[in-house]
Design a protein around this motif. Structure first.
Motif, PDB file in Angstrom:
ATOM      1  N   LEU A 173     -19.014  61.395 -18.340  1.00 54.21           N
ATOM      2  CA  LEU A 173     -18.558  62.564 -20.281  1.00 54.21           C
ATOM      3  C   LEU A 173     -19.475  60.816 -20.788  1.00 54.21           C
ATOM      4  CD1 LEU A 173     -17.567  64.508 -21.772  1.00 54.21           C
ATOM      5  CD2 LEU A 173     -14.997  62.823 -22.089  1.00 54.21           C
ATOM      6  N   GLN A 174     -19.095  59.791 -20.757  1.00 55.11           N
ATOM      7  CA  GLN A 174     -18.718  58.476 -21.280  1.00 55.11           C
ATOM      8  C   GLN A 174     -21.123  59.029 -21.281  1.00 55.11           C
ATOM      9  OE1 GLN A 174     -17.839  56.036 -18.932  1.00 55.11           O
ATOM     10  NE2 GLN A 174     -16.736  55.206 -20.387  1.00 55.11           N
ATOM     11  N   ARG A 175     -21.578  59.511 -19.773  1.00 49.80           N
ATOM     12  CA  ARG A 175     -23.584  59.426 -20.787  1.00 49.80           C
ATOM     13  C   ARG A 175     -23.554  60.407 -21.053  1.00 49.80           C
ATOM     14  NH1 ARG A 175     -24.175  59.418 -14.074  1.00 49.80           N
ATOM     15  NH2 ARG A 175     -25.798  60.182 -14.550  1.00 49.80           N
ATOM     16  N   LEU A 176     -22.947  61.578 -21.198  1.00 50.58           N
ATOM     17  CA  LEU A 176     -23.220  62.413 -21.920  1.00 50.58           C
ATOM     18  C   LEU A 176     -23.144  62.405 -23.625  1.00 50.58           C
ATOM     19  CD1 LEU A 176     -21.604  65.709 -19.991  1.00 50.58           C
ATOM     20  CD2 LEU A 176     -24.010  65.306 -20.566  1.00 50.58           C
ATOM     21  N   ILE A 177     -22.483  61.703 -23.582  1.00 48.80           N
ATOM     22  CA  ILE A 177     -21.958  61.008 -24.684  1.00 48.80           C
ATOM     23  C   ILE A 177     -22.769  60.793 -25.668  1.00 48.80           C
ATOM     24  CG2 ILE A 177     -20.000  59.674 -26.521  1.00 48.80           C
ATOM     25  CD1 ILE A 177     -17.845  60.917 -24.858  1.00 48.80           C
ATOM     26  N   GLU A 178     -23.247  59.478 -24.459  1.00 47.89           N
ATOM     27  CA  GLU A 178     -24.552  58.416 -25.105  1.00 47.89           C
ATOM     28  C   GLU A 178     -25.579  59.100 -25.600  1.00 47.89           C
ATOM     29  OE1 GLU A 178     -24.729  55.794 -22.131  1.00 47.89           O
ATOM     30  OE2 GLU A 178     -22.590  54.933 -22.257  1.00 47.89           O
ATOM     31  N   GLU A 179     -25.574  60.209 -24.839  1.00 49.84           N
ATOM     32  CA  GLU A 179     -26.966  61.560 -25.165  1.00 49.84           C
ATOM     33  C   GLU A 179     -27.484  61.220 -26.410  1.00 49.84           C
ATOM     34  OE1 GLU A 179     -30.019  61.208 -22.801  1.00 49.84           O
ATOM     35  OE2 GLU A 179     -29.562  59.801 -21.803  1.00 49.84           O
ATOM     36  N   VAL A 180     -25.805  62.280 -27.283  1.00 49.56           N
ATOM     37  CA  VAL A 180     -25.758  63.093 -27.862  1.00 49.56           C
ATOM     38  C   VAL A 180     -26.070  61.723 -28.950  1.00 49.56           C
ATOM     39  CG1 VAL A 180     -23.988  64.041 -29.377  1.00 49.56           C
ATOM     40  CG2 VAL A 180     -24.617  64.818 -26.866  1.00 49.56           C
TER      41      VAL A 180
END
Length: 67
Positions: free
Chosen positions: A32-39
């Motif tokens: 989830l953290q990596r997905l948010i970082e990508e956004v």
């Protein structure tokens, strides 16, 4: 990107909420953290082009790790 840019990750109650929700849906908190970082990293329209591909890479990596 500092992870605490998303305030929920920086507060104890928020972190607990995230962990409980991620557990319920079967998504590791780190993913989830990596997905948010990508956004956040692709926040401009020009850089959004690779967002879905980045999501696929994060989620595919998780699936492969649990097979």
């Amino acid at each position: 990107m500092p992870r605490d840019i998303v305030v929920l990750f920086d507060q104890e109650d928020g972190r607990r909420l995230i962990e409980n929700h991620c557990r319920k849906i079967g998504l590791p908190v780190g993913d989830l953290q990596r997905l948010i970082e990508e956004v956040i990293d692709k926040s401009t329209m020009q850089r959004r082009h690779g967002l879905w591909q980045a999501f696929d890479e994060v989620l595919d990596a998780d699936v492969g790790a649990h097979d």
